[in-house]
Design a protein around this motif. Structure first.
Motif, PDB file in Angstrom:
ATOM      1  N   GLU A  13       8.124  16.206  -2.465  1.00 35.25           N
ATOM      2  CA  GLU A  13       7.265  15.797  -3.578  1.00 35.25           C
ATOM      3  C   GLU A  13       6.310  14.686  -3.142  1.00 35.25           C
ATOM      4  OE1 GLU A  13       7.166  17.030  -6.624  1.00 35.25           O
ATOM      5  OE2 GLU A  13       8.937  18.323  -6.662  1.00 35.25           O
ATOM      6  N   SER A  14       6.831  13.694  -2.451  1.00 36.48           N
ATOM      7  CA  SER A  14       5.962  12.601  -2.010  1.00 36.48           C
ATOM      8  C   SER A  14       5.176  12.970  -0.759  1.00 36.48           C
ATOM      9  CB  SER A  14       6.778  11.331  -1.764  1.00 36.48           C
ATOM     10  OG  SER A  14       7.701  11.512  -0.721  1.00 36.48           O
ATOM     11  N   THR A  15       5.718  13.850   0.080  1.00 41.45           N
ATOM     12  CA  THR A  15       4.965  14.295   1.250  1.00 41.45           C
ATOM     13  C   THR A  15       3.693  15.028   0.826  1.00 41.45           C
ATOM     14  OG1 THR A  15       6.996  14.474   2.538  1.00 41.45           O
ATOM     15  CG2 THR A  15       5.083  15.650   3.381  1.00 41.45           C
ATOM     16  N   ALA A  16       3.783  15.786  -0.253  1.00 44.44           N
ATOM     17  CA  ALA A  16       2.592  16.451  -0.782  1.00 44.44           C
ATOM     18  C   ALA A  16       1.528  15.426  -1.176  1.00 44.44           C
ATOM     19  CB  ALA A  16       2.957  17.328  -1.977  1.00 44.44           C
ATOM     20  N   GLU A  17       1.970  14.273  -1.702  1.00 40.78           N
ATOM     21  CA  GLU A  17       1.029  13.206  -2.039  1.00 40.78           C
ATOM     22  C   GLU A  17       0.385  12.643  -0.778  1.00 40.78           C
ATOM     23  OE1 GLU A  17       0.011  11.499  -5.231  1.00 40.78           O
ATOM     24  OE2 GLU A  17       0.330  13.654  -5.416  1.00 40.78           O
ATOM     25  N   TYR A  18       1.171  12.457   0.267  1.00 37.82           N
ATOM     26  CA  TYR A  18       0.600  12.003   1.541  1.00 37.82           C
ATOM     27  C   TYR A  18      -0.529  12.937   1.980  1.00 37.82           C
ATOM     28  CZ  TYR A  18       3.671   8.229   3.226  1.00 37.82           C
ATOM     29  OH  TYR A  18       4.309   7.036   3.415  1.00 37.82           O
ATOM     30  N   TYR A  19      -0.272  14.231   1.950  1.00 35.97           N
ATOM     31  CA  TYR A  19      -1.271  15.205   2.418  1.00 35.97           C
ATOM     32  C   TYR A  19      -2.549  15.110   1.592  1.00 35.97           C
ATOM     33  CZ  TYR A  19      -3.274  19.619   4.017  1.00 35.97           C
ATOM     34  OH  TYR A  19      -4.109  20.563   4.552  1.00 35.97           O
TER      35      TYR A  19
END
Length: 232
Positions: free
Chosen positions: A13-19
């Motif tokens: 969920e947060s990795t998607a925000e990083y991208y």
């Protein structure tokens, strides 16, 4: 632009925000159809969480070190660990590769100092709030770090693992976090570090009476700056 290596999946969920944030930052910088050059190694968070709970940090660190080696082999010029908590094993990751790791706590502390603050509250997983690997790194920048009391830490941790990591955002949890923030401010916090990358799914600046420091955004912005810096 150097290729940014992302050790992600904790949670996705947060990795998607990083991208999203990396690509938005590059587009703002270069315009047009430009986007970030990056490679992602996304681990199985269930495996990592099991090791966290069991206290098997060396084993968890080796999982991330393997990911780092793969990212270097794929052409990454710098690395991000896309989670605050797993910076506990940052030294293992650094030792595994020949490319630099951009430490999330350093990027965050730099932003706090730039804002002219000296005393900050820290929200995150129980590991991040209670152990010294993160607090001491932030304090090393000349900052005083406050953490919630025992009951509040339990609430913050539970919401992260039982809700936010599963993509669940509840108003009652946002209200509970607001109360925790208010108590930290009453204890003297001049700002609040959202020291878990998922917390930004729940808390925004309007939910706090003092500035909040969104670690995912700060880390992503620092990564893009580093990717364009001279040298390797």
């Amino acid at each position: 632009m150097k290729t940014i290596g992302l050790i992600g999946g904790m949670s996705w969920e947060s990795t998607a925000e990083y991208y999203r944030l990396l690509n938005e930052r590059v587009r703002e910088r270069l315009g047009g159809l430009h986007s970030a050059k990056c490679v992602l190694y996304s681990v199985d968070f269930a495996e990592i969480e099991r090791l966290q709970v069991a206290g098997l940090w060396d084993e968890a660190g080796e999982v991330l070190a393997d990911a780092a080696r793969s990212l270097q082999a794929a052409g990454a010029g710098l690395l991000l660990i896309c989670t605050n908590t797993m910076h506990k094993v940052a030294d293992q990751v650094v030792a595994a590769v020949d490319i630099p790791l951009l430490h999330l706590a350093d990027a965050t502390a730099s932003a706090v100092r730039t804002a002219g603050l000296r005393r900050v509250g820290l929200l995150g997983t129980a590991f991040t709030m209670e152990q010294d690997f993160y607090r001491d790194r932030v304090a090393g920048h000349g900052l005083e770090v406050l953490v919630p009391d025992t009951d509040d830490r339990a609430v913050v941790h539970r919401v992260i693992y039982e809700e936010l990591c599963l993509g669940i955002v509840r108003e009652e949890s946002r209200a509970a976090y607001g109360e925790v923030i208010s108590r930290l401010v009453a204890s003297g916090a001049e700002g609040i570090i959202l020291g878990c990358t998922e917390i930004e799914l729940l808390i925004s600046p309007e939910h706090s009476p003092v500035p909040v420091f969104a670690t995912t955004r700060l880390h992503a912005e620092a990564a893009v700056d580093a990717a364009f810096a001279s040298g390797r």
